[in-house]
Design a protein around this motif. Structure first.
Motif, PDB file in Angstrom:
ATOM      1  N   ASP A 129      54.792 -53.815  27.369  1.00 18.46           N
ATOM      2  CA  ASP A 129      54.998 -54.468  28.669  1.00 18.46           C
ATOM      3  C   ASP A 129      55.322 -53.533  29.828  1.00 18.46           C
ATOM      4  O   ASP A 129      55.832 -53.977  30.848  1.00 18.46           O
ATOM      5  CB  ASP A 129      56.091 -55.539  28.576  1.00 18.46           C
ATOM      6  N   MET A 130      55.091 -52.221  29.683  1.00 14.67           N
ATOM      7  CA  MET A 130      55.320 -51.315  30.800  1.00 14.67           C
ATOM      8  C   MET A 130      54.616 -49.985  30.578  1.00 14.67           C
ATOM      9  O   MET A 130      54.255 -49.637  29.459  1.00 14.67           O
ATOM     10  CB  MET A 130      56.801 -51.088  31.053  1.00 14.67           C
ATOM     11  N   VAL A 131      54.429 -49.260  31.667  1.00 12.77           N
ATOM     12  CA  VAL A 131      53.901 -47.900  31.639  1.00 12.77           C
ATOM     13  C   VAL A 131      54.949 -47.025  32.320  1.00 12.77           C
ATOM     14  O   VAL A 131      55.429 -47.355  33.400  1.00 12.77           O
ATOM     15  CB  VAL A 131      52.554 -47.804  32.399  1.00 12.77           C
ATOM     16  N   GLY A 132      55.319 -45.925  31.680  1.00 11.13           N
ATOM     17  CA  GLY A 132      56.308 -45.014  32.249  1.00 11.13           C
ATOM     18  C   GLY A 132      55.640 -43.832  32.925  1.00 11.13           C
ATOM     19  O   GLY A 132      54.579 -43.377  32.505  1.00 11.13           O
ATOM     20  N   LEU A 133      56.275 -43.330  33.984  1.00  8.43           N
ATOM     21  CA  LEU A 133      55.760 -42.193  34.734  1.00  8.43           C
ATOM     22  C   LEU A 133      56.934 -41.285  35.076  1.00  8.43           C
ATOM     23  O   LEU A 133      57.966 -41.760  35.538  1.00  8.43           O
ATOM     24  CB  LEU A 133      55.087 -42.686  36.017  1.00  8.43           C
ATOM     25  N   ARG A 134      56.783 -39.971  34.830  1.00 13.77           N
ATOM     26  CA  ARG A 134      57.861 -39.032  35.143  1.00 13.77           C
ATOM     27  C   ARG A 134      57.279 -37.709  35.625  1.00 13.77           C
ATOM     28  O   ARG A 134      56.099 -37.409  35.426  1.00 13.77           O
ATOM     29  CB  ARG A 134      58.756 -38.793  33.933  1.00 13.77           C
ATOM     30  N   ASP A 135      58.128 -36.897  36.225  1.00 12.54           N
ATOM     31  CA  ASP A 135      57.776 -35.554  36.691  1.00 12.54           C
ATOM     32  C   ASP A 135      57.878 -34.610  35.497  1.00 12.54           C
ATOM     33  O   ASP A 135      58.926 -34.504  34.864  1.00 12.54           O
ATOM     34  CB  ASP A 135      58.750 -35.137  37.784  1.00 12.54           C
ATOM     35  N   SER A 136      56.803 -33.897  35.196  1.00 16.18           N
ATOM     36  CA  SER A 136      56.805 -33.018  34.023  1.00 16.18           C
ATOM     37  C   SER A 136      57.797 -31.868  34.159  1.00 16.18           C
ATOM     38  O   SER A 136      58.238 -31.316  33.163  1.00 16.18           O
ATOM     39  CB  SER A 136      55.402 -32.462  33.776  1.00 16.18           C
ATOM     40  N   LYS A 137      58.163 -31.509  35.389  1.00 17.09           N
ATOM     41  CA  LYS A 137      59.128 -30.417  35.586  1.00 17.09           C
ATOM     42  C   LYS A 137      60.563 -30.871  35.339  1.00 17.09           C
ATOM     43  O   LYS A 137      61.454 -30.046  35.218  1.00 17.09           O
ATOM     44  CB  LYS A 137      59.014 -29.862  37.015  1.00 17.09           C
ATOM     45  N   ASP A 138      60.788 -32.180  35.281  1.00 23.02           N
ATOM     46  CA  ASP A 138      62.130 -32.728  35.088  1.00 23.02           C
ATOM     47  C   ASP A 138      62.081 -33.827  34.030  1.00 23.02           C
ATOM     48  O   ASP A 138      62.260 -35.007  34.331  1.00 23.02           O
ATOM     49  CB  ASP A 138      62.654 -33.281  36.423  1.00 23.02           C
ATOM     50  N   PRO A 139      61.831 -33.453  32.768  1.00 20.10           N
ATOM     51  CA  PRO A 139      61.643 -34.464  31.726  1.00 20.10           C
ATOM     52  C   PRO A 139      62.873 -35.332  31.458  1.00 20.10           C
ATOM     53  O   PRO A 139      62.750 -36.407  30.893  1.00 20.10           O
ATOM     54  CB  PRO A 139      61.257 -33.651  30.492  1.00 20.10           C
ATOM     55  N   ASN A 140      64.041 -34.883  31.866  1.00 17.13           N
ATOM     56  CA  ASN A 140      65.247 -35.690  31.689  1.00 17.13           C
ATOM     57  C   ASN A 140      65.619 -36.443  32.952  1.00 17.13           C
ATOM     58  O   ASN A 140      66.652 -37.096  33.011  1.00 17.13           O
ATOM     59  CB  ASN A 140      66.414 -34.806  31.241  1.00 17.13           C
ATOM     60  N   GLY A 141      64.783 -36.332  33.960  1.00 15.47           N
ATOM     61  CA  GLY A 141      65.030 -36.998  35.236  1.00 15.47           C
ATOM     62  C   GLY A 141      64.606 -38.457  35.212  1.00 15.47           C
ATOM     63  O   GLY A 141      64.347 -39.034  34.159  1.00 15.47           O
ATOM     64  N   PRO A 142      64.510 -39.040  36.396  1.00 13.19           N
ATOM     65  CA  PRO A 142      64.183 -40.460  36.481  1.00 13.19           C
ATOM     66  C   PRO A 142      62.764 -40.778  36.007  1.00 13.19           C
ATOM     67  O   PRO A 142      61.882 -39.929  36.051  1.00 13.19           O
ATOM     68  CB  PRO A 142      64.332 -40.764  37.972  1.00 13.19           C
ATOM     69  N   VAL A 143      62.606 -41.998  35.561  1.00 11.31           N
ATOM     70  CA  VAL A 143      61.320 -42.510  35.090  1.00 11.31           C
ATOM     71  C   VAL A 143      60.986 -43.744  35.913  1.00 11.31           C
ATOM     72  O   VAL A 143      61.812 -44.643  36.064  1.00 11.31           O
ATOM     73  CB  VAL A 143      61.381 -42.887  33.589  1.00 11.31           C
ATOM     74  N   LEU A 144      59.799 -43.768  36.466  1.00 15.21           N
ATOM     75  CA  LEU A 144      59.302 -44.967  37.132  1.00 15.21           C
ATOM     76  C   LEU A 144      58.585 -45.813  36.101  1.00 15.21           C
ATOM     77  O   LEU A 144      57.908 -45.277  35.217  1.00 15.21           O
ATOM     78  CB  LEU A 144      58.319 -44.602  38.247  1.00 15.21           C
ATOM     79  N   THR A 145      58.727 -47.114  36.193  1.00 17.36           N
ATOM     80  CA  THR A 145      58.012 -48.000  35.271  1.00 17.36           C
ATOM     81  C   THR A 145      57.166 -48.991  36.067  1.00 17.36           C
ATOM     82  O   THR A 145      57.546 -49.415  37.158  1.00 17.36           O
ATOM     83  CB  THR A 145      58.977 -48.764  34.340  1.00 17.36           C
ATOM     84  N   PHE A 146      56.031 -49.307  35.508  1.00 17.56           N
ATOM     85  CA  PHE A 146      55.081 -50.226  36.117  1.00 17.56           C
ATOM     86  C   PHE A 146      54.644 -51.241  35.084  1.00 17.56           C
ATOM     87  O   PHE A 146      54.542 -50.910  33.899  1.00 17.56           O
ATOM     88  CB  PHE A 146      53.826 -49.464  36.586  1.00 17.56           C
ATOM     89  N   ASP A 147      54.337 -52.449  35.533  1.00 16.78           N
ATOM     90  CA  ASP A 147      53.754 -53.379  34.568  1.00 16.78           C
ATOM     91  C   ASP A 147      52.311 -52.933  34.327  1.00 16.78           C
ATOM     92  O   ASP A 147      51.705 -52.286  35.184  1.00 16.78           O
ATOM     93  CB  ASP A 147      53.856 -54.840  35.025  1.00 16.78           C
ATOM     94  N   PRO A 148      51.778 -53.218  33.150  1.00 18.70           N
ATOM     95  CA  PRO A 148      50.441 -52.715  32.798  1.00 18.70           C
ATOM     96  C   PRO A 148      49.341 -53.118  33.783  1.00 18.70           C
ATOM     97  O   PRO A 148      48.421 -52.347  34.041  1.00 18.70           O
ATOM     98  CB  PRO A 148      50.185 -53.300  31.410  1.00 18.70           C
TER      99      PRO A 148
END
Length: 68
Positions: A32-51
């Motif tokens: 029920d979601m797709v995650g998106l993050r900055d590869s330079k900050d893998p422990n940073g925030p994650v944006l989520t989107f519905d599919p």
């Protein structure tokens, strides 16, 4: 807002990534979601989107509709 556990997610970079390190990574094996993050900050925030929203965004990028 509910926090989503992303520690066991498999992330992938675009096959068009040029190796500069300025990339985003996508986790699309989630329910029920797709995650998106900055590869330079893998422990940073994650944006989520519905599919459905993610699919519309990707289709738009593929068809160049966002670059005008």
């Amino acid at each position: 807002m509910e926090e989503v556990g992303m520690t066991r997610v498999t992330w992938r970079k675009s096959t068009r990534s040029n190796g500069s390190g300025d990339c985003v990574e996508v986790a699309d094996g989630l329910t029920d979601m797709v995650g998106l993050r900055d590869s330079k900050d893998p422990n940073g925030p994650v944006l989520t989107f519905d599919p459905q929203a993610w699919a519309r965004f990707v289709a738009g990028v593929r068809h160049d509709s966002f670059i005008r």
